[in-house]
Design an enzyme around this catalytic site. Structure first.
Site, PDB file in Angstrom:
ATOM      1  N   GLU A  76      26.454  80.086  92.799  1.00  0.00           N
ATOM      2  CA  GLU A  76      25.604  80.320  92.903  1.00  0.00           C
ATOM      3  C   GLU A  76      25.157  80.535  91.583  1.00  0.00           C
ATOM      4  O   GLU A  76      23.702  79.814  90.898  1.00  0.00           O
ATOM      5  CB  GLU A  76      24.897  81.820  93.825  1.00  0.00           C
ATOM      6  CG  GLU A  76      23.322  80.769  93.651  1.00  0.00           C
ATOM      7  CD  GLU A  76      23.436  82.490  94.376  1.00  0.00           C
ATOM      8  OE1 GLU A  76      21.317  82.855  94.605  1.00  0.00           O
ATOM      9  OE2 GLU A  76      23.575  82.992  95.462  1.00  0.00           O
ATOM     10  N   ASP A  77      25.712  81.093  90.239  1.00  0.00           N
ATOM     11  CA  ASP A  77      24.611  81.900  89.671  1.00  0.00           C
ATOM     12  C   ASP A  77      25.536  80.732  88.047  1.00  0.00           C
ATOM     13  O   ASP A  77      25.128  80.702  86.711  1.00  0.00           O
ATOM     14  CB  ASP A  77      25.445  82.617  89.170  1.00  0.00           C
ATOM     15  CG  ASP A  77      24.424  83.857  90.225  1.00  0.00           C
ATOM     16  OD1 ASP A  77      23.374  83.138  91.001  1.00  0.00           O
ATOM     17  OD2 ASP A  77      24.837  84.636  90.491  1.00  0.00           O
TER      18      ASP A  77
END
Length: 696
Positions: A76-77
């Site tokens: 996600e990051d």
């Protein structure tokens, strides 16, 4: 923060066969991917996944779980992808990382919708592999440890509330009490800062004033047990601040009135020694009646086992004592995680059965509020124990009823329940169960869940199943109305239509199938003109006025008002042309039009009353009726036939009560005038399907 070699050494210490090269590769990968990202504390972002992996090593989990903890935020990051993770670390790690990956924030959703969607995906991933839950709990615990670095108080409180409502109860349900207690403490500090400061201050004061009292009581317990020939370890502590605060709130008492602030743990060599120690303590000090619990012979659903008792020490002080073996203590503190580590992932069915219940709730819930409500019910309630006639044990929340018990045994048994016996005696289905009750469910294949059950069931599983069944039945009944109305619409077409015309109409109206179309017609989402045009394009253009549904446009001539003055027809009495009407006007508001005999007019003493009359151009209004139908097949369709025969368009249909042998509906109908509405009510009363019909 753990260094690379320290993390690898921790894993190799309990798993010498672990792939050292892969562990090193995962550490380097997360450091490279997170790069220069920073946390709110100012630390490098990769320190977070490294610390989460460190928490997993404390539980001695397998290398796939450690690597998942290292990588859980990369997808996600960072620019990492699940495919890349699978290529570098294998399909199992990729699947786990995908399950744990935090969801992107959906700003258009409300807080509840966002929380429900996060929970929905999390539960699905957790049901496939419980290691997802273990990593997620460690992730949340570390985030809570650094929560104070977040500047926004609102954000801190939101995260703390989510932790208290969802993650701490989940930790308790899998027996990870250390995680649960720390999460609760950290969340409590954010949610109730004044209470937190007061209670921790009082505990510190007691500890300094009483000096070594905890130690002296622990020594007294150990000496009493040693004299009986038992080899034990005894430790004591003040109770958890959040536990004290919750007890104060539940009992409505002050801190000074809480007497059992101290708790002691006795660890024995065997189960037999547990019961021997219990007897010694009860002979030495007076036990408090009603406070003894045997979780050794009847463990909690999460596998927790221990003997609990409360004693009066030296005729003044109440102390709580937990007696368990060393093995029980290890399992109790880290629950499912400890079992996973020592049994290579083989978990007792009782410890994961509740996960299946959560997935059932997930499938049955259709909106965020319902999902959150039912899930909290399933994971955060005190338990009781009840038995089937054959001796099978089921754990349920306090206040559970035979219906809750039936759904716990099997969804089909709950759906078919018609009666119950508790300990051999017939009882109403709403009767609360007690500890140790033997429950026999009487069922009938022709029975179905009743809407009225929602008034007394307490388990999320039962509530979700009942709501799903009721929705399905109501949908079927609305579709039946829609089919009747569709047939009436088709009869008005210039030529007979076949299946192809219907299939084409479904496509033109963009519905998935025939049932979806019938539901739309029955629930008045589309009107007859749209259906006719979809079936035979051009067929509704030249309809005479008598063949069209009443227009929603209404004109009312109001004497004494400025032309164009805003008005609305009152929802309380639903006036229609032919009713004598009156208007109420309040300062700053428009005019509300009521029937002259409306009971709500009694509240109009602060309003101006205005004489009104219907304009001759008024060609329709919405009237409301209440109809009690017999609960048998075909009655709803017969009511729909009455509406269709009298050319009344259904605007809204709602079932307001379901009590055998009647179902009560409130129906909003577009009608021409009072005479039209009266004919419909009379036709309903003449129908064999209708027990009673009245205008509201």
């Amino acid at each position: 923060m753990l260094r690379q070699y320290e993390l690898v050494e921790r894993v190799l210490a309990y798993d010498p066969d672990a792939d050292e090269a892969m562990l090193n590769r995962a550490y380097v990968y997360t450091v490279q991917k997170h790069g220069s990202q920073k946390r709110a504390s100012g630390d490098p972002y990769f320190s977070h996944p490294v610390e989460v992996a460190g928490l997993m090593t404390e539980l001695k989990l397998d290398q796939e779980t450690i690597i998942t903890a290292l990588l859980h935020d990369t997808v996600e990051d960072t620019l990492a992808t699940v495919d890349e993770v699978e290529r570098l670390f294998g399909p199992e790690v990729a699947r786990l990382v995908d399950g744990v990956t935090k969801l992107s924030k959906i700003e258009t959703m409300s807080d509840k919708e966002r929380a429900a969607e996060n929970l929905r995906k999390f539960l699905l991933a957790m049901s496939e592999d419980l290691r997802v839950l273990l990593v997620k709990l460690a992730d949340r615990l570390h985030n809570m440890r650094t929560l104070h670095y977040i500047k926004s108080e609102e954000k801190r409180r939101r995260i703390a509330r989510e932790t208290m409502d969802i993650y701490a109860p989940l930790a308790e349900r899998v027996g990870m009490y250390e995680y649960m207690r720390e999460m609760q403490l950290l969340a409590f500090e954010q949610l109730e800062p004044e209470a937190f400061a007061t209670i921790t201050g009082r505990l510190a004061s007691i500890k300094s004033e009483e000096g070594g009292q905890v130690g002296s009581i622990a020594l007294s317990i150990k000496q009493a047990l040693a004299e009986a020939g038992l080899k034990v370890e005894v430790s004591g502590r003040e109770k958890h601040p959040f536990s004290i605060w919750r007890k104060m709130a539940e009992r409505h008492v002050s801190f000074e009135q809480i007497t059992d602030i101290m708790a002691f743990r006795v660890l024995t060599e065997s189960v037999e020694d547990c019961y021997t120690a219990l007897g010694v303590l009860h002979r030495t000090w007076q036990m408090i009646p009603g406070r003894f619990k045997d979780y050794v012979s009847t463990p909690k659903m999460n596998g927790y086992r221990s003997l609990h008792t409360s004693l009066i020490y030296n005729n003044a002080m109440r102390v709580e004592v937990q007696i368990k073996t060393h093995e029980m203590h290890r399992i109790n503190e880290f629950g499912l995680a400890a079992h996973w580590a020592y049994k290579q992932g083989e978990l007792p069915d009782g410890q994961v059965g509740w996960v299946r219940d959560l997935v059932e709730i997930l499938e049955a819930s259709h909106d965020p509020d319902e999902l959150l409500e039912n899930t909290k019910m399933a994971i955060y309630q005190d338990r009781i124990f009840a038995f089937t006639p054959k001796g099978a044990l089921y754990q349920l929340p306090k206040g559970a009823t035979p219906i809750d018990f039936a759904f716990a045994v099997h969804t089909n048994l709950g759906a078919q329940a018609v009666g119950a016996k508790i300990n051999g005696r017939h009882v109403p289905l709403r009767t609360p169960l007690g500890n140790g009750d033997v429950v026999e469910i009487i069922k009938s294949r022709s029975s179905e869940p009743q809407l009225s059950w929602l008034a007394f069931v307490v388990t999320g599983k039962a509530r979700a199943a009942i709501r799903r069944a009721v929705r399905q039945k109501e949908r079927a009944e609305i579709a039946e109305i829609g089919r009747k109305l569709y047939e009436e619409i088709a009869d008005r077409l210039p030529s007979k239509i076949g299946k192809k015309a219907l299939a084409d109409a479904i496509k033109r109206l963009k519905y998935a199938n025939e049932e979806e179309l019938m539901v739309a017609i029955g629930s008045a989402k589309i009107d007859d003109r749209q259906v006719m045009e979809a079936l035979v394009p051009g067929s509704a253009k030249n309809l005479p006025a008598s063949e069209n549904w009443p227009s929603q446009q209404r004109a009312i001539a109001v004497r004494g008002l400025t032309p164009g003055m805003a008005f609305k027809l009152a929802d309380c009495c639903h006036p229609v042309p032919g009713d004598r009407i009156v208007g109420l006007r309040r300062v700053g508001q428009g005019v509300t039009v009521h029937a002259i005999d409306c009971l709500s007019l009694a509240s109009g003493i602060d309003a101006d009353w205005i004489d009104l009359s219907w304009d001759a151009r008024t060609d329709g209004a919405v009237g409301r009726i209440r109809a009690e139908l017999y609960n048998r097949p075909g009655t709803l369709a017969e009511m729909a036939g009455v509406f269709a025969k009298n050319h009344a368009n259904v605007v809204n249909l709602e079932m307001t009560q379901r009590e055998n042998p009647f179902h009560t509906y409130e129906v909003d109908l577009e009608v021409r005038d009072l005479a039209h509405l009266t004919r419909i009510v009379s036709a309903l009363r003449a129908s064999d399907a209708v027990a009673q019909a009245d205008r509201i």
